[in-house]
Structure formats: C-alpha cells, structure tokens
Scaffold this active site. Structure first.
Site: not given
Length: 681
Positions: A593, A550
């Site tokens: 993301e 992440d």
C-alpha cells in the site's frame, strides 16, 4: 541463263537485209525525186511550144488572104503529130472559124463541149494568153487572144479579138523525163549499193567481229565458264558494250547468289502480291520445310486468312499494316493445314503499293519450341511468384546503382499488403517504400544501407515504422548481397510485418515497468527514472522532491473485506492521487500500500504543500468500502550527495513518523510549517 543475243549469222543477215532495204528505198526515193525534177522541164517545153504555135496562128491570121488559105495553114501546122487540136473562134465566140478538124468549123463552143477542145473555147481569159498543163492526159494547152491590128482580108476582120486554142501532145516529153529519171536513179542506185556494200563490210569487220567475241564470251558464261569475260577491246562503243555485258553478267551472278541465299535462308521469306489478277505468292523453300506452308494451296485471300488460328491476331496484324505500313516482332499462331501441326511464328512484314497492286514482304521464323519453353518458364515463374506471394511479408530484389540510384528489379505482391498500396500504384520504385517510413526512422535506414555497402557487401537488416492507411506498422527487413553480373550491388531480402511483436514487446515492457493493478510505474521502472531525474536536477541546479504515501489501516481492509476489495481500494486510491498530480509528476507503486510521487522542479515547501493537498483529497474521497480512508505521507528533498536509496529512505522515514504521530498526516514538516491533520482513529 537464257540466250541473251541471236547468233552471228542471223545478225549479219538482218544487217544486210536492213542495208539493202535502206538502199532500195533510197533509190526509189531518188528516182521519184529525179522524175519530179524533170517533169517541170517537160511541162515548160510543151507549154512553150503550144504558146509559140498560138502566136504563130495570130500572125498568120493577120496576113492571110482568104479563109481557104487560113484553113490550109491550120491543117498544115496541125499535121505535126505532137499537135492534137487547133481551133480559131470569132470575137463573139459563137462559132469556130478555122480548126484542125473540118467537122468543127462553123460550130459553136457549146456544140463542141464534149470534145477535147470544147472546154477551152469558152474558158474565160484573165489576160492576153493562158496555158494549162494536164500531165494526167499527157497534153499542154495554150489559149491566146487574137490581136489583129491591120487585117488584110475579111476573114482576118472576122477573127479580130477572137481566140486561138492549141492542144499539144506532151507524152513524148513526159516519157523523156521518165527516162532521164530512170537513168539517174539507176546510177544513184548503183552508187548507193556499192556504198552499202562497203558499209556492210566495214561494219562486219569493225562491229560484228567484236560483237561476236562478246557473244562467244556470253556462250561460255551460259556453259558455266563463269571466269570468262567479254574482251573490252575495239571502238569505244564496243568497249562500252563489253563493259555493259560484263556488268550485266556480274549482276546476274549476284542475282543468282541472292536467289541461292534466298532459297537457303533458315527463315521463311515470302512476297505476297494482291492485284486485279488475283493473289500471287513467291516464297523460299523454308516456308514449306520449316513452317509446313504449301504456297500452292494458297490461291486467294480466303485461304491466306485461313492460316491464322486467332482471327483477332489476324485483324490486329492487318490493321497495323494498313495504318503503319510495317509490323515487327509480331507473334501469331498459324495452322499450315494438312498434317502439319499448328505453329507459333515470329514475323515482320512491310506493305507497299506498286503499280496498283498491294505488295507485302514477309519474314517469319518458327518459334514454337521457344514459345513452349517460354510458356514453361512463365509457368515456373508464376509458380515461384505464387510461392513468394504466399510467404508472409514481401520478397524482393534491391539494386543500388553506382550513381546512387536504386530500384526493385523484383518485388512480390506482399509489398502492397505491407504498405497498403492500391493495384494501380507501382512497386518497382524503392521511393514508394521510403516515402512511407516515419522521418524519425529514416536515418537508421540510411545508416544500415551505408554499412551494408562499406567494403565487401554485408547483410542489411533494420526495424522501422511505416505509415499506411490503417495506421503505423512496424516492419523488419533483412537482405543479403547477391553475386550478380549487373551494375551496382544486388540484394535479395524479405520484409515482414512485426507490428504484433512490437505491440507485445511494448506490453511486456510496460508490464515489466508498471503495476498491473494501478497502472502506476513500479519499482523496476522507477529507479532508472529517478537516477536520471536526480542527475538532471544536479546538472542544472534545479530542485527535486519525493513523496512517500502509505495508506492507513490497509491490512484491516483486507481482513474485513477480502483481497479483491483491497485491490479495488488500491486502484481507486491510485486514481484519486493521479487526478491531483501535475503532468510532470510521476506516480509509483513502491510496494503493497506504499506509493511514491516524484516531483521535479519542486523544493521542500512546494513538496510539503502538495503532500498536504493529496492528504486532504484522499480524506475527502469515497472509497469502494463505503468508508473514509486516510493516508500518511513523508517528504524528502534532494540534497547534495544524496543517492537514490538515501532520498527514498528519508521520505520513508517521514511517512513512518506520520504513522507514529497518529496517521492521516504529513511527517517531518520543514521549519515554519506546522503539521496538520488528525488521526484516523
């Protein structure tokens, strides 16, 4: 039919005349031979008499008492009318001592050279005596030497060793020989004539009567009584003659039938003879009636050659006849001339040399209507082929034979475009197509073919790849069985290039399973892959790990630099991460993301080390914003009983713990390995 033999009376007259002429010649020959037979007898008699008189003179000279007595004796003997001359000469031959003519006495042989006895006075003797036969003069001559052994008078002494010449008149003897010859010839002629008459009567009965019956049969045949034949009776020769006549008439009937067939033939038949005397053509009526050719107008080679419209066709025909002696099924265009239109003919011809002439036999048929129909069919065929060639792809007919062989009875030129074939390469052999199919697609092709021919024929369809000069192309084939009387099974179908469609499908497939921004596999494409990877790891008892990464503070980047910059940062992040992964690893954009990295054949420790390496690589990389970015990662290793969601959930939990612990780190490290990294703040 013309008259075959003369009339009976003419034959009899000629036979009788021939027999009479033969008898006359025989009689003349017999008379001449008889005369030649009796003539030697007359010669021998005349010569013998002359020699006997000469010997008598020798005896008289030896015994005569005086010259006067000798002269009287000579004149007495010469009084015989058959004695033409007698002369006695002295031994030296200078003078005639005694003769049948007083004018000769005392003269020399030279003085008497022109007389009938002069040449014999000086004739040299090869012996005691000689004889001469002169039938042309009708006389016999005897010349004898006078042998006086005991002369009793001076005259005898004078004549000792002299010669005596006696010339006899043989006309009577020769005439008698002729008379005997004529008598013999007369008897023989009568005999021959009688025999000839008997022969004639016999020939007339045994030969002429049967011949007359044969002649009457021939006259009946001439009159149209075709059923009447010559009677095969009489002598073997007459039977043979009758059989020959009957065979001849049968042959003539066959010739008449052949000529009738020749004249009634529906095709033109002609014989062309070219010789020193020019050109001659014998043709049946169909040559004019069906082809419009007036044979009478063709008088030489120039007018014959003028029949051909195309000089090239004429030269080719002439060349083939000269080289091979025969042509068959040759189609040529002719111009019969006059008002007759041009015609197409199919012809066969045979050339032969006979007696110094060139003979060409020709059979020709008018195929103008057929030619025009074929031209129309060819035009229609070309039109249909143009339509077939204009259709995208290839239209074809495929026949599978009972023995398993196969061929293309028809295929449009589109196949050349599909396969990249040159104009010289054949397209009627299906092996040309099969040789370009990729090996991995051949089995499905054969399977589709077998299925289409199991039981009642059914549709065939397949998608397959072929290799061409431009690379790999996808083709789609669809064919339906056709009801056809030919052997095997006929299919009619089409082949279409579907390369663009396949490429589009591949792009759609990739778009459906990959992230368009980063090129990484998306969630829809990853979950089936993960299920297969988990099943494989369990089946073979192999380790499997999963990382969830992440990107830290990504929302702030979007807020500060905008979403376009955010997209560039994500693409760069994917590039950095992909550059550090193994070929067996899979990089996935899980959402926003968040990214997942699937690590096959990797346990917990190995996964932790890889995660740490990736974290460090990202921290050290320069991003498009000009600032350093960090990433937080969670690690999960496959456990017994794990599901896809359970495995991903543990990795997500690890990443969450890394974020809670300050970001830029790997969350939930296994025992024995300390967490590393620093906070991004």
């Amino acid at each position: 039919m013309k008259r075959l033999i003369p009339m009976r009376r003419r034959i009899e007259f000629r036979l009788a005349a021939a027999l009479m002429a033969l008898a006359t010649v025989f009689a003349l020959a017999a008379g001449w031979m008889s005369y030649r037979h009796h003539l030697p007898d007359a010669r021998d008699a005349a010569v013998g008499q002359a020699l006997e008189i000469a010997r008598t003179m020798n005896y008289a000279v030896e015994t005569v008492a005086s010259g006067t007595a000798l002269e009287r004796f000579v004149l007495t003997v010469a009084a015989n009318p058959r004695i033409r001359a007698i002369a006695l000469t002295s031994a030296d031959g200078d003078r005639v001592v005694a003769s049948s003519r007083l004018a000769w006495q005392g003269r020399s042989a030279d003085d008497l050279g022109t007389t009938s006895i002069g040449r014999w006075l000086s004739h040299p003797l090869s012996g005691d005596s000689e004889t001469r036969w002169r039938p042309g003069h009708g006389e016999a001559v005897a010349i004898s030497r006078l042998w006086i052994t005991d002369p009793v008078s001076p005259i005898a002494e004078t004549l000792a060793d002299g010669r005596v010449v006696v010339v006899m008149d043989a006309s009577e003897l020769i005439g008698r020989a002729r008379k005997d010859a004529l008598i013999n010839a007369g008897w023989l002629t009568a005999t021959v004539l009688a025999f000839t008459l008997l022969v004639f009567l016999l020939v007339r009965r045994e030969l002429m009567a049967p011949i007359n019956r044969v002649y009457q049969a021939l006259k009946a045949q001439q009159a149209g009584e075709s059923g009447r034949a010559a009677p095969e009776t009489g002598s073997p020769e007459i039977r043979t003659l009758a059989q020959t006549v009957n065979e001849f008439f049968k042959l003539h009937q066959r010739i008449d039938r052949y000529r009738q067939v020749f004249e009634d033939l529906p095709v033109a038949v002609a014989r062309i003879r070219i010789g020193n005397d020019g050109l001659h053509i014998d043709a049946n009526p169909a040559s004019r009636e069906r082809l419009g050719i007036d044979v009478a107008r063709i008088t030489d080679l120039r007018t014959l050659q003028a029949l051909f419209v195309d000089a090239g066709q004429r030269r080719a025909l002439t060349r083939d006849l000269r080289e091979h002696g025969m042509v068959r099924d040759r189609e040529v265009l002719i111009a019969p001339g006059g008002d007759a239109p041009q015609r197409w003919i199919a012809m066969a011809a045979h050339l032969a040399h006979r007696g110094g002439d060139v003979v060409i036999d020709v059979v020709a048929e008018d195929i103008t209507a057929h030619k025009e129909a074929m031209q129309g069919l060819n035009a229609e065929r070309d039109r249909l082929r143009d339509i077939a060639d204009s259709i995208p792809g290839a239209v074809y007919e495929y026949r599978l034979m009972p023995d398993g062989s196969e061929r293309f009875p028809f295929v449009s030129d589109g196949l050349r475009t599909l396969l990249g074939l040159s104009p010289e390469e054949r397209t009627d052999d299906p092996r040309i197509l099969w040789s370009r199919v990729l090996p991995e697609d051949m089995e499905q092709m054969r399977t589709a073919t077998r299925q289409a021919n199991i039981g009642p024929p059914s549709d065939w369809h397949a998608e397959f790849r072929v290799r061409t000069g431009e690379g790999i192309h996808w083709l789609f084939g669809h064919a339906v069985p056709a009801d056809d009387p030919g052997p095997g099974q006929l299919f009619r179908g089409v082949l279409i290039d579907i390369t663009e469609r396949k490429q589009l499908e591949a792009r759609l497939e990739r778009a459906a399973r990959h992230d368009t921004l980063t090129g990484a596999l998306n969630r829809a494409g990853f979950e089936p892959l993960l299920e297969r990877a988990m099943a494989t790891a369990r089946r073979y008892d192999r380790p499997l790990s999963l990382l969830l990464a992440d990107l830290d503070h990504f929302k702030a980047i979007n807020d500060r630099f905008g979403h376009e910059m955010g997209d560039r940062v994500l693409a760069h992040f994917a590039e950095v991460m992909g550059g550090r992964l193994r070929d067996s690893d899979t990089f996935v954009r899980w959402g926003g993301e968040e990214f997942i990295i699937l690590l096959p054949e990797t346990g917990a420790d190995g996964a932790w080390r890889i995660a740490e390496t990736l974290r460090q690589t990202v921290a050290e990389s320069a991003f498009p914003t000009g600032e350093r970015l960090t990433v937080s990662l969670g690690v999960a290793t496959l456990r017994p009983g794990d599901t896809v969601k359970a495995l991903i959930r543990r990795a997500d939990a690890g990443a969450y713990r890394a974020k809670r612990a300050g970001r830029n780190r790997v969350g939930a490290p296994p025992s024995g390995i300390a967490a590393t990294g620093t906070s991004a703040h």
